[in-house]
Design an enzyme around this catalytic site. Structure first.
Site, PDB file in Angstrom:
ATOM      1  CB  THR A  93      -0.902  -0.008   1.250  1.00 13.59           C
ATOM      2  OG1 THR A  93      -1.641  -1.234   1.245  1.00 13.59           O
ATOM      3  CG2 THR A  93      -1.870   1.164   1.242  1.00 13.59           C
ATOM      4  CB  THR A 131      -1.853  -8.714  -6.193  1.00  9.72           C
ATOM      5  OG1 THR A 131      -1.734 -10.117  -5.939  1.00  9.72           O
ATOM      6  CG2 THR A 131      -3.308  -8.304  -6.177  1.00  9.72           C
ATOM      7  CB  CYS A 275      -2.453 -10.234   0.028  1.00  8.70           C
ATOM      8  SG  CYS A 275      -0.782 -10.466  -0.591  1.00  8.70           S
ATOM      9  CE  LYS A 338      -2.784 -19.582   6.358  1.00  4.75           C
ATOM     10  NZ  LYS A 338      -3.074 -19.791   4.904  1.00  4.75           N
ATOM     11  NE  ARG A 345       4.720 -10.462   4.058  1.00  2.00           N
ATOM     12  CZ  ARG A 345       4.866 -10.748   2.776  1.00  2.00           C
ATOM     13  NH1 ARG A 345       5.338  -9.853   1.933  1.00  2.00           N
ATOM     14  NH2 ARG A 345       4.545 -11.940   2.319  1.00  2.00           N
TER      15      ARG A 345
HETATM   16  P1  NAD Z   1       7.805 -10.252  -0.979  1.00  2.00           P
HETATM   17  O1  NAD Z   1       7.995  -8.928  -0.369  1.00  2.00           O
HETATM   18  O2  NAD Z   1       7.976 -11.484  -0.150  1.00  2.00           O
HETATM   19  O3  NAD Z   1       8.788 -10.419  -2.238  1.00  2.00           O
HETATM   20  C1  NAD Z   1       8.984  -9.437  -3.192  1.00  2.00           C
HETATM   21  C2  NAD Z   1      10.463  -9.448  -3.580  1.00  2.00           C
HETATM   22  O4  NAD Z   1      10.666  -8.562  -4.682  1.00  2.00           O
HETATM   23  C3  NAD Z   1      11.400  -8.974  -2.459  1.00  2.00           C
HETATM   24  O5  NAD Z   1      12.332  -9.984  -2.150  1.00  2.00           O
HETATM   25  C4  NAD Z   1      12.068  -7.719  -3.061  1.00  2.00           C
HETATM   26  O6  NAD Z   1      13.419  -7.559  -2.657  1.00  2.00           O
HETATM   27  C5  NAD Z   1      11.963  -8.000  -4.542  1.00  2.00           C
HETATM   28  N1  NAD Z   1      12.082  -6.815  -5.385  1.00  2.00           N
HETATM   29  C6  NAD Z   1      11.477  -5.601  -5.250  1.00  2.00           C
HETATM   30  N2  NAD Z   1      11.845  -4.781  -6.247  1.00  2.00           N
HETATM   31  C7  NAD Z   1      12.710  -5.468  -7.048  1.00  2.00           C
HETATM   32  C8  NAD Z   1      13.428  -5.163  -8.241  1.00  2.00           C
HETATM   33  N3  NAD Z   1      13.323  -3.972  -8.826  1.00  2.00           N
HETATM   34  N4  NAD Z   1      14.231  -6.108  -8.764  1.00  2.00           N
HETATM   35  C9  NAD Z   1      14.343  -7.319  -8.176  1.00  2.00           C
HETATM   36  N5  NAD Z   1      13.682  -7.678  -7.061  1.00  2.00           N
HETATM   37  C10 NAD Z   1      12.865  -6.771  -6.497  1.00  2.00           C
HETATM   38  O7  NAD Z   1       6.349 -10.240  -1.640  1.00  2.00           O
HETATM   39  P2  NAD Z   1       5.399 -11.490  -1.928  1.00  2.00           P
HETATM   40  O8  NAD Z   1       4.639 -11.850  -0.693  1.00  2.00           O
HETATM   41  O9  NAD Z   1       6.159 -12.543  -2.658  1.00  2.00           O
HETATM   42  O10 NAD Z   1       4.347 -10.808  -2.914  1.00  2.00           O
HETATM   43  C11 NAD Z   1       4.709 -10.445  -4.227  1.00  2.00           C
HETATM   44  C12 NAD Z   1       3.440 -10.115  -4.989  1.00  2.00           C
HETATM   45  O11 NAD Z   1       2.590 -11.261  -5.046  1.00  2.00           O
HETATM   46  C13 NAD Z   1       2.590  -9.010  -4.346  1.00  2.00           C
HETATM   47  O12 NAD Z   1       1.995  -8.257  -5.357  1.00  2.00           O
HETATM   48  C14 NAD Z   1       1.522  -9.782  -3.591  1.00  2.00           C
HETATM   49  O13 NAD Z   1       0.326  -9.044  -3.469  1.00  2.00           O
HETATM   50  C15 NAD Z   1       1.297 -10.984  -4.488  1.00  2.00           C
HETATM   51  N6  NAD Z   1       0.813 -12.199  -3.803  1.00  2.00           N
HETATM   52  C16 NAD Z   1       1.342 -12.568  -2.604  1.00  2.00           C
HETATM   53  C17 NAD Z   1       0.899 -13.751  -1.994  1.00  2.00           C
HETATM   54  C18 NAD Z   1       1.449 -14.224  -0.666  1.00  2.00           C
HETATM   55  O14 NAD Z   1       0.952 -15.195  -0.162  1.00  2.00           O
HETATM   56  N7  NAD Z   1       2.443 -13.584  -0.090  1.00  2.00           N
HETATM   57  C19 NAD Z   1      -0.037 -14.562  -2.646  1.00  2.00           C
HETATM   58  C20 NAD Z   1      -0.536 -14.148  -3.884  1.00  2.00           C
HETATM   59  C21 NAD Z   1      -0.091 -12.965  -4.459  1.00  2.00           C
HETATM   60  C1  UGA Z   2      -4.799 -15.231   0.948  1.00  5.33           C
HETATM   61  C2  UGA Z   2      -5.685 -16.005  -0.034  1.00  5.33           C
HETATM   62  O1  UGA Z   2      -6.276 -17.111   0.640  1.00  5.33           O
HETATM   63  C3  UGA Z   2      -4.876 -16.503  -1.218  1.00  5.33           C
HETATM   64  O2  UGA Z   2      -5.735 -17.127  -2.165  1.00  5.33           O
HETATM   65  C4  UGA Z   2      -4.170 -15.315  -1.886  1.00  5.33           C
HETATM   66  O3  UGA Z   2      -3.355 -15.755  -2.945  1.00  5.33           O
HETATM   67  C5  UGA Z   2      -3.305 -14.603  -0.852  1.00  5.33           C
HETATM   68  O4  UGA Z   2      -4.149 -14.184   0.256  1.00  5.33           O
HETATM   69  C6  UGA Z   2      -2.647 -13.367  -1.377  1.00  5.33           C
HETATM   70  O5  UGA Z   2      -3.090 -12.791  -2.341  1.00  5.33           O
HETATM   71  O6  UGA Z   2      -1.685 -13.003  -0.705  1.00  5.33           O
HETATM   72  P1  UGA Z   2      -3.117 -15.884   2.876  1.00  5.33           P
HETATM   73  O7  UGA Z   2      -3.259 -14.464   3.262  1.00  5.33           O
HETATM   74  O8  UGA Z   2      -1.762 -16.458   2.729  1.00  5.33           O
HETATM   75  O9  UGA Z   2      -3.856 -16.152   1.477  1.00  5.33           O
HETATM   76  O10 UGA Z   2      -3.876 -16.808   3.927  1.00  5.33           O
HETATM   77  P2  UGA Z   2      -5.419 -17.126   4.211  1.00  5.33           P
HETATM   78  O11 UGA Z   2      -5.538 -18.562   4.491  1.00  5.33           O
HETATM   79  O12 UGA Z   2      -6.319 -16.569   3.191  1.00  5.33           O
HETATM   80  O13 UGA Z   2      -5.677 -16.364   5.591  1.00  5.33           O
HETATM   81  C7  UGA Z   2      -5.702 -14.948   5.658  1.00  5.33           C
HETATM   82  C8  UGA Z   2      -6.105 -14.524   7.053  1.00  5.33           C
HETATM   83  O14 UGA Z   2      -7.479 -14.819   7.313  1.00  5.33           O
HETATM   84  C9  UGA Z   2      -5.312 -15.200   8.166  1.00  5.33           C
HETATM   85  O15 UGA Z   2      -5.012 -14.259   9.158  1.00  5.33           O
HETATM   86  C10 UGA Z   2      -6.273 -16.255   8.677  1.00  5.33           C
HETATM   87  O16 UGA Z   2      -6.030 -16.630  10.001  1.00  5.33           O
HETATM   88  C11 UGA Z   2      -7.592 -15.520   8.535  1.00  5.33           C
HETATM   89  N1  UGA Z   2      -8.771 -16.420   8.450  1.00  5.33           N
HETATM   90  C12 UGA Z   2      -8.889 -17.303   7.431  1.00  5.33           C
HETATM   91  C13 UGA Z   2      -9.780 -16.299   9.402  1.00  5.33           C
HETATM   92  O17 UGA Z   2      -9.702 -15.480  10.325  1.00  5.33           O
HETATM   93  N2  UGA Z   2     -10.887 -17.119   9.299  1.00  5.33           N
HETATM   94  C14 UGA Z   2     -11.024 -18.017   8.289  1.00  5.33           C
HETATM   95  O18 UGA Z   2     -12.064 -18.726   8.257  1.00  5.33           O
HETATM   96  C15 UGA Z   2     -10.000 -18.109   7.335  1.00  5.33           C
END
Ligand code: NAD
Ligand code: UGA
Length: 458
Positions: A93, A131, A275, A338, A345
């Protein structure tokens, strides 16, 4: 063996690392390189101590690293040598300027696009894995295709739906893979290239293709719907506490309607994770930008209920413990957002810890995987904080336990022993409703679940 495809992923985080490890594992004839600007992160991916904890990930990385999976800081070389580039950088954000606190901060994303442009000497497919707000691909295309030098970039949207704690399973058996593209000849060709990669292990009927804006938007909407279910049941948990109903019974009854379904209806201290909050705020910001204030207000309420639920948890603690927490020692079981992850985060535990310290309670933080991150999250926060991994030792001498993460290990601890070691009257606030409340009450605890009548000895 000749390598069929050369794939690069920029961003070695929670998504980039596991996703590329799965592609490398399922497509042995693809050579997959993951690059990042953070050298410590890359060093950790190349070590026995991976930078993230995820069940099954160690085995996956061990089987592929050095074979067809490589982690590197050489971004320029990576861009030059690969034809398919996933971009999985963070999109947090925005914390400054217009849209601060709501809009997505696209600076990492745009820097990456400019790097791809600068270092490419051949045409490439660039895939949005991060995303992003709907229509980001348009900006990406404009940056990438601004030079007239015969090099062409096709931009695809391929959002990731994995959840932390189950990432490896989700990647291996996804509900669906979504690939959005321009519906031009080049766009459709690029789309097919990516479909072919996933088709190595994902059944064809689970690979959805769509127009690029639908794909970008579907990701934000999926997260918004999931978070909305949690806020819906959490809102009802507040009503249950007033009406002596039991939220678990309500969610079971509601969830057995096959049109509603049972998942994501567990009342809790609120959702955390990197996220949900950011993606809903991003959606809200987009709606406001398009002048859709009623739609924006609707989705914003999901975040408001989540904040309300966290504050309500603290107020319930205060009310139960005679309206003062000052000088009381409170043990936090769990700090990760979780179970089965070390990620903290946006964990509700951060808010709860800070609020308890504001009330001048002392806190003892316990978690099997997240203590390192917890220390960073609470660094510089005023008050008495201790970090103790063992949940039994952490609870010793405490006035209350607040269970904040649904780690399996908390279910089967030696509760009589824990009770004996605590100050009396002893309280348990089960923010995840995972304990055997009747049994804890029989041992002597005063038990406060979420959305259920408390069991107290007063
Ligand atoms: P993260 O912060 O764990 O990883 C991002 C990485 O990108 C970092 O290691 C950072 O150093 C690197 N980075 C940033 N700028 C860079 C650049 N210019 N060149 C090279 N590396 C660079 O983030 P994340 O949790 O992996 O999420 C990444 C994206 O995926 C986000 O948009 C998030 O919304 C989406 N997403 C995350 C999850 C999840 O479970 N964490 C699930 C689905 C989607
Ligand atoms: C979530 C989505 O489930 C993924 O599909 C998506 O890719 C991801 O976000 C993302 O875009 O980052 P995540 O945040 O890793 O995944 O985990 P979740 O299992 O969705 O849980 C999210 C939060 O909701 C946790 O704090 C969990 O404890 C809470 N939760 C989940 C509840 O409080 N109640 C529930 O019934 C389920």
């Amino acid at each position: 063996m000749t390598m069929k495809k050369r794939i690069l992923c920029i961003g070695a985080g929670y998504v980039g690392g596991p996703t590329m490890a799965m592609i490398a594992s399922q497509c042995p004839r693809c050579r997959v390189t993951v690059v990042d600007i953070n050298p410590e992160r890359i060093a950790a991916w190349n070590s026995d101590n991976l930078p993230i904890y995820e069940p099954g990930l160690d085995e996956l990385v061990r089987a592929t690293r050095g074979r067809n999976l490589f982690f590197s800081t050489e971004i320029e070389r990576g861009i030059r040598e690969n034809d398919i580039i996933f971009v999985s950088v963070n999109t947090p954000t925005k914390s400054f300027g217009l849209g601060a606190g709501m809009a997505a901060d696209l600076q990492y994303w745009e820097k990456t696009a400019r790097q791809i442009l600068e270092f490419s000497n051949s045409s490439k497919i660039v895939i949005e894995k991060s995303t992003l707000p709907v229509k980001t691909a348009l900006a990406m295309e404009r940056i990438l295709n601004c030079r007239e030098n015969g090099i062409h970039f096709d931009v695809l949207s391929n959002p990731e739906f994995l959840a932390e704690g189950t990432a490896v399973r989700d990647l291996e058996h996804p509900d669906r893979i979504l690939i959005g593209s321009r519906e031009t000849d080049n766009g459709l060709k690029a789309r097919q290239t990516l479909v072919d990669i996933y088709a190595s292990w994902v059944p064809k009927e689970r690979i959805l293709t769509s127009n690029i804006w639908s794909s970008e938007l579907s990701k934000l909407v999926s997260n918004a719907f999931l978070a909305q279910r949690i806020s819906s049941i959490n809102a009802i948990s507040a009503l249950c506490e007033k009406a002596e109903a039991d939220v678990a019974e309500v969610s079971r009854a509601v969830g057995m309607d096959s049109r509603i379904g049972p998942k994501f209806l567990n009342a809790s201290i609120g959702f955390g994770g990197s996220c949900f909050r950011k993606d809903i705020l991003n959606l809200v910001y987009l709606c406001r930008n398009y002048g859709l204030d009623a739609v924006a207000d609707y989705w914003e309420s999901v975040v408001k209920i989540n904040d309300y639920q966290q504050e309500r948890f603290i107020r319930n603690m205060l009310g139960a413990m005679f309206n003062t927490l000052a000088g009381k020692r409170i043990c936090l079981w769990g700090f990760a957002f979780k179970a089965n992850t070390g990620d903290t985060r946006e964990s509700p535990a951060i808010f709860i810890a800070r609020r308890l310290l504001e009330e001048q309670a002392e806190i003892v933080v316990s978690d099997p995987k997240a203590l390192k991150n917890a220390r960073t999250d609470l660094m510089g926060v005023k008050g008495q904080i201790r970090y103790v991994e063992d949940p039994l030792l952490a609870a010793e001498g405490c006035h209350a336990i607040a269970l904040l993460t649904e780690w399996e290990l908390y279910r089967n601890l030696d509760f009589p022993k824990i009770f004996d070691g605590m100050a009396k009257p002893a309280f348990i606030f089960d923010g995840r409703n995972i304990l055997d409340h009747r049994r804890c009450f029989d041992i002597g605890f005063n038990v406060y679940p979420v959305g259920k009548p408390p069991l107290t000895h007063f």
